[in-house]
Design a protein around this motif. Structure first.
Motif, PDB file in Angstrom:
ATOM      1  N   GLN A 154       4.673 -10.022  -8.379  1.00 46.02           N
ATOM      2  CA  GLN A 154       3.788  -9.148  -7.612  1.00 46.02           C
ATOM      3  C   GLN A 154       3.830  -7.727  -8.162  1.00 46.02           C
ATOM      4  O   GLN A 154       2.797  -7.055  -8.290  1.00 46.02           O
ATOM      5  CB  GLN A 154       4.200  -9.158  -6.138  1.00 46.02           C
ATOM      6  N   ASN A 157       2.126  -7.748 -11.714  1.00 49.92           N
ATOM      7  CA  ASN A 157       0.678  -7.918 -11.621  1.00 49.92           C
ATOM      8  C   ASN A 157      -0.006  -6.715 -10.988  1.00 49.92           C
ATOM      9  O   ASN A 157      -1.212  -6.541 -11.153  1.00 49.92           O
ATOM     10  CB  ASN A 157       0.354  -9.176 -10.816  1.00 49.92           C
ATOM     11  N   SER A 158       0.764  -5.901 -10.259  1.00 46.03           N
ATOM     12  CA  SER A 158       0.164  -4.690  -9.691  1.00 46.03           C
ATOM     13  C   SER A 158      -0.191  -3.685 -10.776  1.00 46.03           C
ATOM     14  O   SER A 158      -1.078  -2.848 -10.594  1.00 46.03           O
ATOM     15  CB  SER A 158       1.121  -4.052  -8.673  1.00 46.03           C
ATOM     16  N   GLU A 159       0.506  -3.741 -11.908  1.00 43.46           N
ATOM     17  CA  GLU A 159       0.201  -2.892 -13.062  1.00 43.46           C
ATOM     18  C   GLU A 159       0.287  -3.760 -14.312  1.00 43.46           C
ATOM     19  O   GLU A 159       1.228  -3.648 -15.099  1.00 43.46           O
ATOM     20  CB  GLU A 159       1.163  -1.718 -13.141  1.00 43.46           C
TER      21      GLU A 159
END
Length: 223
Positions: A154, A157-159
């Motif tokens: 998570q 995948n946020s950056e």
């Protein structure tokens, strides 16, 4: 009325000065005792904090070991189920064996060529099914990462285009206090290596090849 002897002594300035000097020395001795006690308590608190941190690190290592054991256990169970299905001829909905005619029974070159073409088509179909199976396996692995692996994905995948290192991910996972904790950095690096094996992140290297980092797989596919 004449003053008493004790009254006269109390009113004597020199006696009061001596008495106050004795009181001051007494206070100094008590202050020294209190300061020594405070020093001992402060040292004890520091020792407790260090012990607490050591226990916390040891616990985190046990958590990682447990997650890895669960993953290995599930892999073994899946292999056992696949083996049992294969043994009973029930894998992929049943047996898919195909009768191959005896070459001596081929009626001419054209018939043999047709059989060869059928075999090539069957091989291509199997290769395509294997490709789909590999993709499904990767998706399945993503669902078996465990709480820490899911949290790491998570964050990554946020950056997705960020160059993730062990130190950077460790700080995001465990907080700013592990910025200088090499063990925490190694734990995060090992976690990302495991994610790379599952093809959920891509392991990249700097131009000089001396430093590696990780990016989300989606970011590499986009390029």
């Amino acid at each position: 009325m004449q003053p008493t002897a004790s009254g006269t002594a109390s009113a004597n300035p020199s006696w009061v000065a001596v008495d106050m000097g004795a009181l001051i020395h007494q206070c100094d001795a008590e202050l020294a005792q209190h300061d020594a006690m405070l020093d001992r308590l402060t040292s004890g608190v520091a020792a407790l904090e260090a012990e607490k941190q050591a226990v916390r690190s040891a616990r985190q290592q046990v958590v990682l070991t447990r997650e890895e054991a669960l993953r290995v256990q599930e892999t073994l169970h899946a292999a056992a189920r696949a083996g049992a299905a294969l043994r009973s001829g029930q894998r992929d909905g049943g047996s898919s064996f195909k009768d191959v005619p005896d070459p001596d029974e081929c009626e001419g070159t054209d018939a043999c060529a047709d059989e060869a073409a059928d075999s090539s088509d069957a091989a291509a179909t199997l290769a395509e099914e294997d490709s789909h199976t590999d993709k499904a396996s990767t998706a399945c692995d993503a669902s078996k990462l465990g709480p820490r692996g899911m949290q790491a994905m998570q964050i990554i995948n946020s950056e997705p285009t960020l160059q993730w290192t062990g130190k950077l991910l460790a700080v995001r996972l465990e907080g700013q206090e592990v910025e200088a904790d090499g063990k925490a950095h190694n734990r995060a690096r090992t976690l990302m290596d495991d994610l790379a094996k599952k093809q959920l992140v891509a392991k990249m290297y700097s131009d000089d090849g001396r430093r590696c980092y990780f990016v989300a797989t989606a970011a590499t596919e986009a390029t």
